[in-house]
Design a protein around this motif. Structure first.
Motif, PDB file in Angstrom:
ATOM      1  N   ASP A  21       0.834  -1.207   0.000  1.00 53.93           N
ATOM      2  CA  ASP A  21       0.000   0.000   0.000  1.00 53.93           C
ATOM      3  C   ASP A  21       0.874   1.265   0.000  1.00 53.93           C
ATOM      4  O   ASP A  21       1.642   1.487   0.936  1.00 53.93           O
ATOM      5  CB  ASP A  21      -0.872  -0.079   1.267  1.00 53.93           C
ATOM      6  CG  ASP A  21      -1.796   1.108   1.400  1.00 53.93           C
ATOM      7  OD1 ASP A  21      -1.731   1.999   0.546  1.00 53.93           O
ATOM      8  OD2 ASP A  21      -2.581   1.116   2.378  1.00 53.93           O
ATOM      9  N   GLN A  22       0.746   2.127  -1.032  1.00 55.87           N
ATOM     10  CA  GLN A  22       1.607   3.317  -1.182  1.00 55.87           C
ATOM     11  C   GLN A  22       1.354   4.377  -0.114  1.00 55.87           C
ATOM     12  O   GLN A  22       2.150   5.289   0.062  1.00 55.87           O
ATOM     13  CB  GLN A  22       1.381   3.947  -2.561  1.00 55.87           C
ATOM     14  CG  GLN A  22       1.813   3.059  -3.718  1.00 55.87           C
ATOM     15  CD  GLN A  22       3.324   2.823  -3.735  1.00 55.87           C
ATOM     16  OE1 GLN A  22       4.095   3.748  -3.825  1.00 55.87           O
ATOM     17  NE2 GLN A  22       3.742   1.572  -3.629  1.00 55.87           N
ATOM     18  N   SER A  23       0.226   4.271   0.574  1.00 55.99           N
ATOM     19  CA  SER A  23      -0.039   5.281   1.607  1.00 55.99           C
ATOM     20  C   SER A  23       0.599   4.904   2.935  1.00 55.99           C
ATOM     21  O   SER A  23       0.471   5.618   3.923  1.00 55.99           O
ATOM     22  CB  SER A  23      -1.545   5.481   1.788  1.00 55.99           C
ATOM     23  OG  SER A  23      -2.097   4.283   2.291  1.00 55.99           O
ATOM     24  N   VAL A  24       1.249   3.751   2.934  1.00 60.15           N
ATOM     25  CA  VAL A  24       1.958   3.325   4.159  1.00 60.15           C
ATOM     26  C   VAL A  24       3.450   3.260   3.836  1.00 60.15           C
ATOM     27  O   VAL A  24       3.860   2.677   2.839  1.00 60.15           O
ATOM     28  CB  VAL A  24       1.459   1.938   4.633  1.00 60.15           C
ATOM     29  CG1 VAL A  24       2.279   1.460   5.835  1.00 60.15           C
ATOM     30  CG2 VAL A  24      -0.018   1.985   4.973  1.00 60.15           C
ATOM     31  N   ILE A  25       4.257   3.895   4.686  1.00 67.48           N
ATOM     32  CA  ILE A  25       5.716   3.842   4.518  1.00 67.48           C
ATOM     33  C   ILE A  25       6.279   2.964   5.622  1.00 67.48           C
ATOM     34  O   ILE A  25       6.070   3.240   6.813  1.00 67.48           O
ATOM     35  CB  ILE A  25       6.329   5.267   4.626  1.00 67.48           C
ATOM     36  CG1 ILE A  25       5.745   6.206   3.563  1.00 67.48           C
ATOM     37  CG2 ILE A  25       7.854   5.222   4.553  1.00 67.48           C
ATOM     38  CD1 ILE A  25       6.099   5.862   2.139  1.00 67.48           C
ATOM     39  N   PHE A  37       0.841  11.943  10.206  1.00 67.68           N
ATOM     40  CA  PHE A  37      -0.090  11.577   9.134  1.00 67.68           C
ATOM     41  C   PHE A  37      -0.741  12.839   8.542  1.00 67.68           C
ATOM     42  O   PHE A  37      -0.896  12.983   7.327  1.00 67.68           O
ATOM     43  CB  PHE A  37      -1.154  10.606   9.657  1.00 67.68           C
ATOM     44  CG  PHE A  37      -2.193  10.256   8.635  1.00 67.68           C
ATOM     45  CD1 PHE A  37      -1.865   9.482   7.520  1.00 67.68           C
ATOM     46  CD2 PHE A  37      -3.498  10.719   8.755  1.00 67.68           C
ATOM     47  CE1 PHE A  37      -2.815   9.178   6.555  1.00 67.68           C
ATOM     48  CE2 PHE A  37      -4.449  10.419   7.787  1.00 67.68           C
ATOM     49  CZ  PHE A  37      -4.107   9.645   6.695  1.00 67.68           C
ATOM     50  N   THR A  90       1.758  14.494   6.232  1.00 69.72           N
ATOM     51  CA  THR A  90       2.283  13.762   5.063  1.00 69.72           C
ATOM     52  C   THR A  90       1.198  13.075   4.234  1.00 69.72           C
ATOM     53  O   THR A  90       1.431  12.743   3.072  1.00 69.72           O
ATOM     54  CB  THR A  90       3.240  12.633   5.522  1.00 69.72           C
ATOM     55  OG1 THR A  90       2.512  11.784   6.406  1.00 69.72           O
ATOM     56  CG2 THR A  90       4.463  13.177   6.219  1.00 69.72           C
ATOM     57  N   GLY A  91       0.074  12.798   4.882  1.00 66.64           N
ATOM     58  CA  GLY A  91      -0.950  11.995   4.195  1.00 66.64           C
ATOM     59  C   GLY A  91      -0.521  10.532   4.083  1.00 66.64           C
ATOM     60  O   GLY A  91      -1.124   9.733   3.378  1.00 66.64           O
ATOM     61  N   LYS A  92       0.554  10.179   4.772  1.00 69.66           N
ATOM     62  CA  LYS A  92       1.055   8.792   4.734  1.00 69.66           C
ATOM     63  C   LYS A  92       1.126   8.278   6.173  1.00 69.66           C
ATOM     64  O   LYS A  92       1.413   9.030   7.095  1.00 69.66           O
ATOM     65  CB  LYS A  92       2.470   8.738   4.146  1.00 69.66           C
ATOM     66  CG  LYS A  92       2.607   9.303   2.754  1.00 69.66           C
ATOM     67  CD  LYS A  92       2.471   8.211   1.713  1.00 69.66           C
ATOM     68  CE  LYS A  92       2.427   8.763   0.314  1.00 69.66           C
ATOM     69  NZ  LYS A  92       3.695   9.143  -0.238  1.00 69.66           N
ATOM     70  N   ARG A  93       0.932   7.003   6.314  1.00 75.63           N
ATOM     71  CA  ARG A  93       1.126   6.356   7.619  1.00 75.63           C
ATOM     72  C   ARG A  93       2.564   5.850   7.671  1.00 75.63           C
ATOM     73  O   ARG A  93       2.949   4.985   6.873  1.00 75.63           O
ATOM     74  CB  ARG A  93       0.160   5.180   7.799  1.00 75.63           C
ATOM     75  CG  ARG A  93      -1.239   5.602   8.148  1.00 75.63           C
ATOM     76  CD  ARG A  93      -1.363   5.895   9.637  1.00 75.63           C
ATOM     77  NE  ARG A  93      -2.576   6.665   9.937  1.00 75.63           N
ATOM     78  CZ  ARG A  93      -2.733   7.423  11.015  1.00 75.63           C
ATOM     79  NH1 ARG A  93      -1.772   7.534  11.896  1.00 75.63           N
ATOM     80  NH2 ARG A  93      -3.861   8.069  11.222  1.00 75.63           N
ATOM     81  N   ALA A 132       8.973  10.205   2.908  1.00 71.99           N
ATOM     82  CA  ALA A 132       7.572   9.779   2.770  1.00 71.99           C
ATOM     83  C   ALA A 132       6.811  10.710   1.842  1.00 71.99           C
ATOM     84  O   ALA A 132       5.966  10.296   1.047  1.00 71.99           O
ATOM     85  CB  ALA A 132       6.914   9.728   4.151  1.00 71.99           C
ATOM     86  N   ARG A 133       7.111  11.994   1.920  1.00 67.81           N
ATOM     87  CA  ARG A 133       6.439  12.991   1.066  1.00 67.81           C
ATOM     88  C   ARG A 133       6.990  13.012  -0.363  1.00 67.81           C
ATOM     89  O   ARG A 133       6.489  13.733  -1.211  1.00 67.81           O
ATOM     90  CB  ARG A 133       6.707  14.388   1.618  1.00 67.81           C
ATOM     91  CG  ARG A 133       5.946  14.815   2.813  1.00 67.81           C
ATOM     92  CD  ARG A 133       6.381  16.251   3.042  1.00 67.81           C
ATOM     93  NE  ARG A 133       5.778  16.852   4.194  1.00 67.81           N
ATOM     94  CZ  ARG A 133       6.471  17.545   5.088  1.00 67.81           C
ATOM     95  NH1 ARG A 133       7.778  17.684   4.957  1.00 67.81           N
ATOM     96  NH2 ARG A 133       5.859  18.099   6.100  1.00 67.81           N
TER      97      ARG A 133
END
Ligand code: HSE
Length: 435
Positions: A3-7, A33, A36-39, A325-326
């Motif tokens: 999943d690309q939204s998780v680093i 989060f 970055t919009g990422k976990r 991540a960003r």
């Protein structure tokens, strides 16, 4: 592909900085989060032993984090996007980082020795593999000085930078000066607080600061990292007497890393320095670090903050993870320019503090000042301690104007050979940072 939204992050080394990094990522997971919009998930830790400051079961990553005792299991984990190297040292750390970069993982490190000694090679390897090697935490702990040089001041031609970049050394000098404490007891305290390097001679002999200065100089002047050309002198010879004499002349002794662009080449040096009390660097006490940077457009700027410690340094590690991540990695693709000449310490110019042991007899001071004037060295200030009785040895302190170090050393040799002086002269460089 996951999943690309998780680093997914693997941490190698769970010591002081490793624990700080883990705890920040866990505690501030929601805030990060939002930015970055990422976990960002810590999914693998490689550590030879547990750290009592890390409570995995109570963390945001309790359900997923795997702990391996063999740290190479982390770099071999193909699920990871980022490997965070926090074991320190240059042998195993280099293997870990090389393996991670070659297997297409981004690397974040706080390891100044690794970057100072092998950075040129490792940045090339990162580039060849389409990943980044980020190292904000390697210099000045929590102060984002790498970002300042690579991004914030990128439009400037930097003429010099000067910094207090070893917290342990600054802590020792501050405690000695302000509380009259002795060197060894303060060093022990710095070790207990987790500020000192595994081998504290790296702190007190200036090696740690030289590692950091070589990195700062390369970013400031766009040259490859050149650790072997950094002149390095530690703080072990600084005495209570020197701190007090310096004070009486209006100076503080700070252990500085100085890099300057000169007509002859780049100078890079780490040594105790007398800094005039009016300079803000003299207000930087304890474990705090500060770096002053002079750019042609921006003028003089100053960056201040905690230079060591679990969360202060962890803050910088996390900032690199967040940038990756960003996808905000442009300035981390370090492109150093051509090699440039580094000048030797003999060629630098500065003012000097000299402390001499002088036999209190007629003509003593005259013979010393004659040597200095023959060498064309002008005296700016002078102090002679009153002798309790005739013919005793008393300290004499001389402050000179700016002169080339080579001329100063020649004069010192002649002064040491005079009948009226005893033993070695103590020489400490003085910087005014006027231009
Ligand atoms: N030993 C280092 C210091 C730790 O005292 O500054 C941070 O690099």
């Amino acid at each position: 592909m996951h999943d690309q939204s998780v680093i997914k992050v693997g941490i190698v080394g769970l010591g002081t900085v490793g624990s700080g990094t883990f705890n920040i990522l866990s505690r501030n997971a929601d805030a990060i989060f939002l930015k970055t919009g990422k976990r960002i998930r810590v999914s693998h830790i490689g550590a030879r032993r547990d750290n009592p400051n890390v409570n995995i079961a109570d963390s945001s990553f309790a359900d997923e984090v795997k702990v391996s005792r063999d740290i190479f299991d982390v770099v071999k984990d193909d699920e990871l996007d980022i490997v965070v190297e926090l074991i320190g040292g240059t042998d195993v750390a280099k293997e870990i980082v090389t393996y991670a970069l070659k297997s297409g993982k981004h690397v974040v490190t706080a390891n100044k020795a690794l970057i100072a000694l092998h950075g040129n090679e490792l940045f090339a390897l990162a580039k060849a593999n389409g990943v980044v090697l980020a190292f904000e935490a390697a210099v000045a702990g929590g102060i984002p000085i790498i970002k300042v040089l690579a991004e914030g001041l990128s439009a400037n031609r930097i003429s010099w930078l000067a910094g207090i970049i070893n917290g342990t050394g600054n802590f020792i000098l501050t405690e000695m000066k302000n509380k009259g404490r002795d060197f060894d007891s303060v060093l022990k305290e710095a070790q207990a607080l987790g500020y000192a390097e595994a081998d504290p001679t790296f702190d007190v002999e200036g090696i740690d600061a030289a590692h950091k200065l070589s990195i700062l100089a390369s970013l400031a002047f766009s040259v490859p990292i050149n650790f072997s050309q950094v002149f390095t002198e530690g703080i072990t010879e600084i005495t209570q007497e020197d701190l007090q004499f310096a004070d009486s002349f209006g100076y503080k002794i700070k252990h500085l890393g100085i890099a300057r662009r000169t007509e002859k080449g780049i100078e890079a040096r780490v040594h105790p320095t007398l800094v005039p009390n009016a300079n803000l660097l003299t207000k930087v006490d304890g474990v705090m670090n500060a770096v002053m940077v002079k750019g042609d457009a921006v003028g003089s700027t100053l960056y201040y903050g905690a230079g060591a410690g679990a969360e202060a340094t962890g803050s910088a590690v996390c900032a690199d993870i967040i940038d990756i991540a960003r996808g905000d990695v442009g300035s981390k693709e370090i492109a150093f320019g051509k090699k440039q000449n580094f000048i030797s310490i003999d060629e630098i110019r500065c003012a000097y503090y000299l402390r001499l042991d002088v036999q209190d007899q007629a003509g003593g001071l005259a013979s010393i000042s004659k040597v200095l004037s023959k060498q064309n060295i002008s005296i700016e200030g002078l102090y002679q301690q009153e002798a309790p009785e005739e013919d005793t040895v008393v300290p004499v302190v001389i402050i000179t104007q700016r002169v080339e170090e080579k001329a100063m050393n020649q004069a010192i040799k002649k002064i040491e050979a005079l009948d009226c002086t005893q033993g070695k002269a103590k020489k400490i460089r003085i910087e005014h940072f006027k231009s």
